[in-house]
Design an enzyme around this catalytic site. Structure first.
Site, mmCIF file in Angstrom:
data_model
loop_
_atom_site.group_PDB
_atom_site.id
_atom_site.type_symbol
_atom_site.label_atom_id
_atom_site.label_comp_id
_atom_site.label_asym_id
_atom_site.label_seq_id
_atom_site.Cartn_x
_atom_site.Cartn_y
_atom_site.Cartn_z
ATOM 1 N N ALA A 258 -12.406 -3.750 7.686
ATOM 2 C CA ALA A 258 -12.663 -3.354 6.292
ATOM 3 C C ALA A 258 -11.751 -2.193 5.903
ATOM 4 O O ALA A 258 -11.946 -1.066 6.336
ATOM 5 C CB ALA A 258 -14.128 -2.953 6.110
ATOM 6 N N GLN B 92 20.858 -0.689 1.250
ATOM 7 C CA GLN B 92 21.948 -1.613 0.921
ATOM 8 C C GLN B 92 23.265 -0.853 0.725
ATOM 9 O O GLN B 92 24.311 -1.261 1.221
ATOM 10 C CB GLN B 92 21.574 -2.378 -0.371
ATOM 11 C CG GLN B 92 22.329 -3.660 -0.587
ATOM 12 C CD GLN B 92 21.965 -4.737 0.430
ATOM 13 O OE1 GLN B 92 20.926 -4.663 1.069
ATOM 14 N NE2 GLN B 92 22.853 -5.690 0.623
ATOM 15 N N ILE B 93 23.190 0.260 0.011
ATOM 16 C CA ILE B 93 24.400 1.048 -0.265
ATOM 17 C C ILE B 93 24.957 1.643 1.036
ATOM 18 O O ILE B 93 26.165 1.818 1.188
ATOM 19 C CB ILE B 93 24.084 2.147 -1.315
ATOM 20 C CG1 ILE B 93 23.868 1.482 -2.688
ATOM 21 C CG2 ILE B 93 25.190 3.205 -1.393
ATOM 22 C CD1 ILE B 93 23.306 2.402 -3.760
ATOM 23 N N GLY C 141 25.365 -1.167 7.186
ATOM 24 C CA GLY C 141 24.884 -1.136 8.569
ATOM 25 C C GLY C 141 24.346 0.221 8.967
ATOM 26 O O GLY C 141 23.357 0.320 9.714
ATOM 27 N N GLU D 296 -4.192 4.157 0.395
ATOM 28 C CA GLU D 296 -4.968 4.641 -0.759
ATOM 29 C C GLU D 296 -5.358 3.482 -1.674
ATOM 30 O O GLU D 296 -5.374 3.595 -2.890
ATOM 31 C CB GLU D 296 -4.124 5.671 -1.537
ATOM 32 C CG GLU D 296 -4.710 7.049 -1.537
ATOM 33 C CD GLU D 296 -4.708 7.658 -0.142
ATOM 34 O OE1 GLU D 296 -4.030 7.135 0.754
ATOM 35 O OE2 GLU D 296 -5.403 8.664 0.043
HETATM 36 C C1 LIG Z 1 0.278 4.630 7.616
HETATM 37 C C2 LIG Z 1 -1.130 4.382 7.230
HETATM 38 C C3 LIG Z 1 -1.986 5.454 7.039
HETATM 39 C C4 LIG Z 1 -3.322 5.254 6.719
HETATM 40 N N1 LIG Z 1 -4.163 6.332 6.613
HETATM 41 C C5 LIG Z 1 -5.485 6.120 6.407
HETATM 42 C C6 LIG Z 1 -6.402 7.227 6.405
HETATM 43 O O1 LIG Z 1 -6.020 8.385 6.572
HETATM 44 N N2 LIG Z 1 -7.725 6.958 6.228
HETATM 45 C C7 LIG Z 1 -8.197 5.680 6.047
HETATM 46 O O2 LIG Z 1 -9.403 5.521 5.899
HETATM 47 N N3 LIG Z 1 -7.349 4.628 6.023
HETATM 48 C C8 LIG Z 1 -6.013 4.812 6.212
HETATM 49 N N4 LIG Z 1 -5.148 3.747 6.224
HETATM 50 C C9 LIG Z 1 -5.658 2.398 5.977
HETATM 51 C C10 LIG Z 1 -5.278 1.862 4.608
HETATM 52 O O3 LIG Z 1 -5.928 2.591 3.601
HETATM 53 C C11 LIG Z 1 -5.614 0.369 4.586
HETATM 54 O O4 LIG Z 1 -4.728 -0.266 5.493
HETATM 55 C C12 LIG Z 1 -5.495 -0.201 3.195
HETATM 56 O O5 LIG Z 1 -6.563 0.243 2.401
HETATM 57 C C13 LIG Z 1 -5.496 -1.730 3.198
HETATM 58 O O6 LIG Z 1 -6.613 -2.203 3.874
HETATM 59 P P1 LIG Z 1 -6.438 -3.316 5.012
HETATM 60 O O7 LIG Z 1 -5.371 -2.854 5.919
HETATM 61 O O8 LIG Z 1 -7.756 -3.612 5.615
HETATM 62 O O9 LIG Z 1 -5.900 -4.582 4.247
HETATM 63 P P2 LIG Z 1 -6.770 -5.866 3.828
HETATM 64 O O10 LIG Z 1 -7.971 -5.418 3.060
HETATM 65 O O11 LIG Z 1 -6.938 -6.732 5.043
HETATM 66 O O12 LIG Z 1 -5.777 -6.592 2.841
HETATM 67 C C14 LIG Z 1 -4.601 -7.245 3.322
HETATM 68 C C15 LIG Z 1 -3.740 -7.605 2.122
HETATM 69 O O13 LIG Z 1 -4.431 -8.510 1.282
HETATM 70 C C16 LIG Z 1 -4.535 -7.982 -0.015
HETATM 71 N N5 LIG Z 1 -5.860 -8.321 -0.545
HETATM 72 C C17 LIG Z 1 -7.067 -8.041 0.020
HETATM 73 N N6 LIG Z 1 -8.051 -8.511 -0.745
HETATM 74 C C18 LIG Z 1 -7.468 -9.096 -1.825
HETATM 75 C C19 LIG Z 1 -7.973 -9.759 -2.987
HETATM 76 N N7 LIG Z 1 -9.284 -9.905 -3.213
HETATM 77 N N8 LIG Z 1 -7.073 -10.225 -3.894
HETATM 78 C C20 LIG Z 1 -5.747 -10.063 -3.683
HETATM 79 N N9 LIG Z 1 -5.215 -9.463 -2.601
HETATM 80 C C21 LIG Z 1 -6.067 -8.981 -1.698
HETATM 81 C C22 LIG Z 1 -4.372 -6.477 0.138
HETATM 82 O O14 LIG Z 1 -3.864 -5.909 -1.014
HETATM 83 C C23 LIG Z 1 -3.381 -6.383 1.267
HETATM 84 O O15 LIG Z 1 -2.075 -6.510 0.759
HETATM 85 C C24 LIG Z 1 -3.803 3.935 6.539
HETATM 86 C C25 LIG Z 1 -2.945 2.846 6.706
HETATM 87 C C26 LIG Z 1 -1.622 3.052 7.047
HETATM 88 C C27 LIG Z 1 -0.722 1.871 7.233
#
Ligand SMILES: Cc1cc2nc3c(=O)[nH]c(=O)nc-3n(C[C@H](O)[C@H](O)[C@H](O)COP(=O)(O)OP(=O)(O)OC[C@H]3O[C@@H](n4cnc5c(N)ncnc54)[C@H](O)[C@@H]3O)c2cc1C
Length: 387
Positions: free
Chosen positions: A130, A333-334, A337, A360
């Site tokens: 989640a 791109q600019i 390599g 976020e």
């Molecule tokens: C570098 C990094 C730092 C982070 N830091 C934090 C942190 O400090 N605290 C924290 O709590 N979390 C953190 N996260 C987690 C981040 O907030 C989540 O990865 C993000 O909210 C997406 O959730 P998910 O990975 O479960 O994607 P999912 O919910 O599995 O979604 C996967 C993809 O499907 C798309 N999608 C999902 N549902 C739908 C829908 N109904 N319709 C259309 N598209 C959909 C989403 O947009 C996404 O592109 C971090 C993640 C990264 C990569």
């Protein structure tokens, strides 16, 4: 460009943020990225400067930054290191949550050290199953007398490797709830998460809560406030941070690209003399300008508590992070390599810009929320348009 929209005080802050970033962040960001670590000294300096507590009210020892000034800080630091904006982001979200929702005891215990940067806060919401779908968290807070037992796992938690205090989201008696868990709580294990695509020096970690016992008094606000009030309130600042960090990445991408175009010759002339390269630079600088304006609009809407502030913030995060991706793509791109070399700064910008489109709330989630706001606006007969 920005200065014409800023107060003298905001412009003065911007100059300070930019000189700090140019001297203490940008020259080292590639090295930090490769080592997947940010030196403790930099974190300390951000604390000593008061910027980790910048958003806190003056009566709480903070600098009382308005959202625009907080945005400018993220922009300047983001031009140096995207990863380091992760610290400003999550720490500020925890700090603002405790300032707004914390009990007297929580504020007395945690707020001053957070404001001074003596302890670091991290925002622990996402689970493997989640992320964006935050209503379906499986972390549980079970009641045992005056205590809660925390059971669950969080992942991709920014700056968790060095954090002292976690704002943890889960369910208490079936209600979305937020609690504070100090890092030294028995049963909490913090495991470094390495080899991420971007934000490599943002000290990501997995948190395992295995029977962690915390006092019930560590609930923030009330049971049931977790998602509807606490997470959404904090994310306003988190998204402002991301949007402005994305502006910083665009600035860095444009500057690196223009420098490269001015110094690289191919086929007997500089890249800067090629129409197609000038076209790339023109698009990048136009998108940067538009991103700055949308971020300013969002920050000012937040400051004035305008009705459409949420929509403005979502739009700023969506637009600026998308344009950061496009700018970093052109920068690679600019550079050809050279830009594909992991140690090259534009490669880092490219990887970090992608992260800003996921965190976020992914950009798809931003669109879903914005679309809902738009539909609501037009739902009662005549459009009550604000745009
Ligand atoms: C570098 C990094 C730092 C982070 N830091 C934090 C942190 O400090 N605290 C924290 O709590 N979390 C953190 N996260 C987690 C981040 O907030 C989540 O990865 C993000 O909210 C997406 O959730 P998910 O990975 O479960 O994607 P999912 O919910 O599995 O979604 C996967 C993809 O499907 C798309 N999608 C999902 N549902 C739908 C829908 N109904 N319709 C259309 N598209 C959909 C989403 O947009 C996404 O592109 C971090 C993640 C990264 C990569």
């Amino acid at each position: 460009m920005l200065d014409r929209f800023l107060s003298p005080e905001q412009s003065a802050w911007l100059r300070q943020f930019e000189s700090f970033s140019a001297a203490e962040v940008a020259p080292y960001a590639d090295e930090w990225d490769l080592k997947e670590a940010t030196p403790a000294m930099v974190v300390r300096k951000l604390g000593v400067n008061g910027w980790l507590g910048g958003l806190a009210k003056k009566e709480n020892g903070g600098l009382g930054f308005d959202p625009t000034t907080f945005g400018l800080l993220n922009m300047a630091i983001g031009a140096g290191s995207g990863s380091l904006t992760g610290l400003l982001n999550v720490h500020s979200m925890v700090l603002k949550t405790i300032e707004s929702w914390g009990s007297l005891e929580q504020r007395q215990r945690f707020l001053t050290p957070l404001v001074k940067g003596e302890i670091i806060g991290a925002f622990a919401q996402t689970e493997v199953s989640a992320g964006g779908d935050s209503k379906n968290l499986s972390t549980r807070f079970e009641e045992h007398g005056n205590d809660l037992i925390v059971q669950g796992q969080k992942t991709w938690i920014t700056f968790a490797q060095i954090a002292d205090l976690f704002l943890v989201f889960g369910k208490y008696q079936g209600l979305d709830t937020a609690v504070l868990v100090p890092k030294d709580t028995p049963g909490l294990t913090v495991t470094a998460k390495r080899n991420m695509l971007g934000f490599k020096s943002a000290y990501l970690a997995v948190l395992d809560f295995d029977g962690c016992r915390i006092p019930k008094a560590n609930i923030v606000g009330k049971p049931g406030f977790g998602q509807s009030l606490i997470s959404t309130g904090a994310l306003d600042y988190g998204r402002i941070s991301v949007a402005w960090a994305a502006v910083g990445i665009q600035q860095a991408a444009l500057a690196a690209s223009a420098r490269r175009a001015n110094s690289r010759s191919t086929f007997g002339s500089l890249l800067a003399d090629q129409g197609i390269i000038r076209g790339y630079l023109a698009e990048m600088s136009g998108s940067l300008l538009a991103s700055q304006l949308i971020c300013l609009s969002a920050a000012k809407a937040k400051e004035a508590r305008e009705e459409d502030a949420l929509e403005q913030i979502l739009q700023a995060k969506l637009f600026a992070s998308r344009e950061a991706g496009a700018a970093a793509d052109k920068a690679v791109q600019i550079h050809g390599g050279h830009g594909c070399d992991e140690s090259n700064g534009v490669s880092r910008l490219y990887r970090d810009a992608k992260i800003l489109q996921v965190v976020e709330g992914s950009n798809e989630l931003q669109k879903m929320l914005i679309g809902k706001e738009v539909c609501n606006r037009y739902s009662h007969g005549a459009p009550q348009a604000v745009l």
